[in-house]
Design a protein around this motif. Sequence first.
Motif, PDB file in Angstrom:
ATOM      1  N   GLU A 214      36.804  43.855  48.025  1.00 37.80           N
ATOM      2  CA  GLU A 214      36.638  43.460  46.637  1.00 37.80           C
ATOM      3  C   GLU A 214      36.879  44.637  45.677  1.00 37.80           C
ATOM      4  O   GLU A 214      36.632  45.791  45.996  1.00 37.80           O
ATOM      5  N   ASN A 215      37.328  44.291  44.478  1.00 30.91           N
ATOM      6  CA  ASN A 215      37.431  45.251  43.378  1.00 30.91           C
ATOM      7  C   ASN A 215      38.294  46.459  43.724  1.00 30.91           C
ATOM      8  O   ASN A 215      37.884  47.614  43.590  1.00 30.91           O
ATOM      9  N   ASN A 216      39.502  46.168  44.169  1.00 32.85           N
ATOM     10  CA  ASN A 216      40.510  47.192  44.378  1.00 32.85           C
ATOM     11  C   ASN A 216      41.696  46.900  43.463  1.00 32.85           C
ATOM     12  O   ASN A 216      41.550  46.164  42.485  1.00 32.85           O
ATOM     13  N   ASP A 217      42.849  47.462  43.762  1.00 29.98           N
ATOM     14  CA  ASP A 217      44.045  47.283  42.925  1.00 29.98           C
ATOM     15  C   ASP A 217      45.171  46.626  43.708  1.00 29.98           C
ATOM     16  O   ASP A 217      46.346  46.949  43.532  1.00 29.98           O
ATOM     17  N   SER A 236      36.679  39.088  52.170  1.00 29.42           N
ATOM     18  CA  SER A 236      36.537  39.006  50.714  1.00 29.42           C
ATOM     19  C   SER A 236      37.619  39.833  50.047  1.00 29.42           C
ATOM     20  O   SER A 236      37.755  41.032  50.305  1.00 29.42           O
ATOM     21  N   LEU A 237      38.393  39.170  49.184  1.00 30.72           N
ATOM     22  CA  LEU A 237      39.485  39.808  48.432  1.00 30.72           C
ATOM     23  C   LEU A 237      39.270  39.662  46.930  1.00 30.72           C
ATOM     24  O   LEU A 237      40.208  39.790  46.149  1.00 30.72           O
ATOM     25  N   SER A 238      38.065  39.410  46.519  1.00 27.00           N
ATOM     26  CA  SER A 238      37.776  39.091  45.120  1.00 27.00           C
ATOM     27  C   SER A 238      37.889  40.319  44.206  1.00 27.00           C
ATOM     28  O   SER A 238      37.896  41.463  44.659  1.00 27.00           O
ATOM     29  N   ASP A 287      35.994  30.299  48.356  1.00 29.15           N
ATOM     30  CA  ASP A 287      35.695  30.527  46.948  1.00 29.15           C
ATOM     31  C   ASP A 287      36.956  30.962  46.223  1.00 29.15           C
ATOM     32  O   ASP A 287      37.477  32.060  46.451  1.00 29.15           O
ATOM     33  N   LEU A 288      37.472  30.085  45.350  1.00 25.87           N
ATOM     34  CA  LEU A 288      38.667  30.353  44.546  1.00 25.87           C
ATOM     35  C   LEU A 288      38.329  30.332  43.064  1.00 25.87           C
ATOM     36  O   LEU A 288      39.185  30.071  42.226  1.00 25.87           O
ATOM     37  N   SER A 289      37.105  30.627  42.721  1.00 28.70           N
ATOM     38  CA  SER A 289      36.647  30.503  41.335  1.00 28.70           C
ATOM     39  C   SER A 289      37.135  31.654  40.451  1.00 28.70           C
ATOM     40  O   SER A 289      37.439  32.750  40.922  1.00 28.70           O
ATOM     41  N   ASN A 290      37.222  31.362  39.169  1.00 34.45           N
ATOM     42  CA  ASN A 290      37.506  32.363  38.136  1.00 34.45           C
ATOM     43  C   ASN A 290      38.818  33.106  38.368  1.00 34.45           C
ATOM     44  O   ASN A 290      38.902  34.327  38.202  1.00 34.45           O
TER      45      ASN A 290
END
Length: 404
Positions: A214-217, A236-238, A287-290
């Motif tokens: 999560e939270n990378n670029d 998780s790739l969010s 989870d595909l939200s937002n």
Amino acid sequence: MLRILVLSAVVVLSSAQVRNCPDNDYGPRECTCTIVNLAGIDHRIIDCQGKSLPAVPAGIPADTFSLDLSNNAITELSADAFTSLNALEQLLLSGNQITAIPDGVFQSLEDVKVLRLNENGLTTLTNGMFSSLVALEKLDLDDNRIETITGSPFSGLARLRELRLNANRIINLPTAVFQGLAGLQKLFLHDNFITSVPSQAIRSLNTLIELHLENNDILTVGNDSFVGLTSMLNISLSGQPDLVEVQAFALRGVNRNLERLEIRDCPKLTILHEETFRDFTLLQRLDLSNNNISRLPKAALENLNRQALVTLSGNPWICDCRLSWLRDWMDEAVMNPDLLDINNVICDAPPKLKGQQLEIVNRFDLDDPDVCNLLNPAGQIGAGPVVVASLFSLFCALALSFAV
């Protein structure tokens, strides 16, 4: 299972006998020394946390089981800081100002199972840095300044189960970085600057069950990004601000075992391929939200485990005939009540349905010929492909009539 674990922990704590260390065998006076007896075996706990210590204190008893030096002012470790601590199984160095690990500092710590070095100032991991910690099961390197990694810093850690590298400055991971981690189960890499899934680096981690990126670029999740991760259950790739695509076969190789997948909070992710989630028969949570997804082909979800919880909220859905299958799916009695997070799937277009829950939109409104197929992929009402094709056909007909 969680309840059983909690009850077990309560039983262990209630059965433990805790007493202060005798004055003649206390250890450093600035620290607290206690003896915890578990199943007839004494474990010495030395607690030095938050004492403003500038260095590892002298006089730590050789039979110390757990040493807590967290939240002090330690800037460096001497090469012989832990030489005599052959019984140590837990070493906590969190919240200090350590910037480097000298060679051989962990040489005598062959029984240490937990090492916490989070919240320090480490910048570099070098080849074999932790190799003498052969019993290590958990290594926490969160919240440092790590940006340079050379060779295989974790080689020799065959028993390591959890590795935490969150909140560092990592951009790239060398191919050999995780070499030797034969039993790794959890890998945490969130809040770094990683630009692509480190496929080559993680390919050999066939015992890995949990991966956090999560939270990378990351810009694109390419095909076969997770090949080799045959035990994977949770990815998780969010939180990727620049992620534009998850390629059609990105998850090939993990799809048949995966139980949880999160790809949320990616504002540039606008489309999903039909093949991406194919054969996810064991998936329990998607989870595909937002994101910025406005359309979802039926084929993308039709092969999912029908009892999975799928979260689609926070996307700008175009509610026309191409989404009518999803509206029908929400009405199926066999569905999990939480499936598709149905109360929060909100229409963003067309204007007459904007702001309405898809769950309660009249089925006939989705098939309204005035809007159906007239919305282009950007979600604007106008000359979509059907309209353009119709105009082209009309132009051709007129041209032929004039020619006659």
